[in-house]
Design an enzyme around this catalytic site. Structure first.
Site, PDB file in Angstrom:
ATOM      1  N   ASP A  45       0.773  -1.241   0.000  1.00 21.43           N
ATOM      2  CA  ASP A  45       0.000   0.000   0.000  1.00 21.43           C
ATOM      3  C   ASP A  45       0.807   1.294   0.000  1.00 21.43           C
ATOM      4  O   ASP A  45       1.760   1.441   0.779  1.00 21.43           O
ATOM      5  CB  ASP A  45      -0.897   0.071   1.239  1.00 21.43           C
ATOM      6  N   ASP A 171      -5.707   1.864   8.812  1.00 15.12           N
ATOM      7  CA  ASP A 171      -5.623   2.732   7.633  1.00 15.12           C
ATOM      8  C   ASP A 171      -6.273   4.108   7.821  1.00 15.12           C
ATOM      9  O   ASP A 171      -7.153   4.505   7.049  1.00 15.12           O
ATOM     10  CB  ASP A 171      -6.253   2.047   6.408  1.00 15.12           C
TER      11      ASP A 171
END
Length: 480
Positions: A45, A171
């Site tokens: 990511d 996140d």
């Protein structure tokens, strides 16, 4: 004759000396040449995307121990143009001196510029950069930098949001909500560990250290993002977009605490390798620039795993089906252009000699743009990375089904005035297709055969009119 033998001996000696040498980093067979990848080891990511003092910061999930997932840190690179990247040392390490593969490792998150020194952490003339991240199993945490992101310290008051027992949270994406004069965090969360309740939780804060839960939206998984876009460029018609890890999004309204959908979920990318997309905060000129991890990256024999998609600029445009997010490669890609080929107003008839307008173009990395009138064609397409021995990879459009296909990915695509517009980026290990001005996109990885660098434009069943066709050679971002 003696001179000829001497030259042959010299060449042979050079070949023998170099045959066992390792390939130079960033020149490997499947090494992306204009997409970012780490020098070595695992990457996933994108994290902490922020622009400050002329630099775009790209942090990313990184395993310094090897070429597989685990032991997450924040890797770091910077760019002044979103194209050429400079690798920097690891930015954020696991918490609590963890050496575990998962526990307290530095998972995904976001970054902002503390312009008004709300946290009181600024030292010196540079504004403080704040990174919000998930310490896996150890809550949401804050790190900060006072030297343009070169070194990082952990906030003494961590965790800023503890993880409740049995919950899944990760996140955090943080941004300023001007109408409410407060900060907002969107956070993936599975309340009580209940899969049926997983989605995005919304928090608010006035000091960036203490956060208040406001609301929760189900139906999303990982890597949330929430931002505004002007509809058709009209700043009086702003819409909010809420995105999840797979790139699916809803448009709606946001009051600083609650998101109210005005549409069902829409697909942002039809490819198999687009995931964890995030946008840069504080980007110049109010641009909304996005990048994603090209997941499931498997490159045999390479010292690295994972690459990023090419950065795109987002816009919101009206379509017959309602407002949609469009994505187009950032304009800075033109700085990489090499040789160019362009042709216009060419009628392609199947079976005729020399109908392949791409014949004679040989390159591993190219940008292909074209406008095609389907006329009487049943199917047309472009085959890339082919050779006499290799069939290559097809990008094909079925006119009757109105379906574009590439490497197993399928995308519905209707002609506009009987025409299909394609913008294709081909790198050593990826293909990205932006159709009809970026209304629909496919992002895919591939591993073509070595030295297969031919291309072919073709049509089946009928004629195809090529209104325009351009091919730009793309130079490597890693070599002068």
């Amino acid at each position: 004759m003696t001179k000829f033998i001497s030259i042959c001996a010299l060449v042979t000696s050079i070949l023998l000396l170099t045959s066992g040498r390792p390939v130079k980093t960033y020149s490997e067979l499947y090494r992306p040449q204009f997409h970012f990848s780490p020098e070595k080891n695992w990457m996933n990511d994108p994290d902490g995307l922020v622009y400050y003092e002329g630099e775009y910061h790209l942090f990313y999930q990184y395993n310094p121990k090897g070429n597989e997932w685990g032991y997450m840190h924040w890797g770091h690179a910077v760019s002044t143009d979103l194209v050429h990247w400079k690798n920097l040392p690891i930015a954020i390490y696991p918490d609590n001196n963890s050496t575990d593969k998962v526990k307290c490792t530095a998972w995904s998150g976001s970054a902002i510029v503390d312009k008004n020194n709300v946290t009181g952490l600024q030292e010196g003339s540079y504004k403080t950069l704040l990174a919000f991240y998930t310490s896996r199993g150890c809550g949401q945490r804050l790190a900060y930098s006072n030297d343009k992101g070169r070194t990082w310290k952990k906030y003494a008051g961590n965790p800023i949001i503890p993880e409740a027992p049995g919950e899944e949270t990760r996140d955090p994406k943080v941004f300023w909500y001007k109408p409410g004069n407060h900060w907002v965090m969107v956070l993936y969360r599975m309340p009580g560990g209940d899969k049926a309740k997983e989605g995005i939780s919304i928090y608010s804060s006035t000091d960036l250290a203490h956060w208040t839960f406001e609301s929760h939206i189900t139906g999303y998984y990982e890597c949330p993002d929430l931002f505004t876009l002007p509809l058709d460029g009209d700043s009086a018609k702003m819409k909010w977009a809420l995105l999840g890890g797979d790139g699916s999004y809803m448009l709606g309204d946001f009051d600083g605490k609650h998101f109210t959908p005005e549409s069902g979920k829409k697909v942002l990318d039809y490819g198999q390798n687009f995931y964890a997309a995030q946008t840069w905060s504080n980007a110049p000129d109010g641009k909304r620039i996005q990048i994603a991890w090209m997941r499931e990256s498997k490159y045999p024999g390479m010292p690295f795993t994972g690459q990023m998609s090419f950065p795109t600029e987002l816009s919101l445009k009206s379509t017959p089906d309602g407002p949609r997010i469009f994505r187009t490669p950032v304009s800075e890609i033109s700085s990489l252009y090499g040789k160019k080929m362009d042709k216009t107003d060419k009628n392609i008839i199947p079976g005729l000699k020399n109908y392949n307008l791409l014949k004679g173009i040989h390159n591993e990395c190219v940008r292909i743009t074209g406008v095609f009138d389907v006329k009487s064609s049943n199917m047309f397409g472009i085959t890339v990375r082919k050779s006499r021995k290799e069939a290559g990879t097809e990008i094909s459009y079925d006119v009757k089904k109105q379906l574009l296909t590439c490497i197993g990915s399928q995308m519905p695509l209707a002609p506009v005035n009987n025409k299909i517009k394609l913008d294709i980026l081909v790198d050593r290990a990826s293909i990205e297709i932006f159709a009809n001005n970026g209304e629909k996109v496919i992002t895919d990885n591939f591993t073509p055969a070595e030295q297969a660098d031919d291309m072919e434009l073709w049509t089946h069943g009928g004629e195809l009119m090529v209104d325009s066709l351009e091919v730009h050679e793309i130079k490597s971002i890693w070599r002068e």
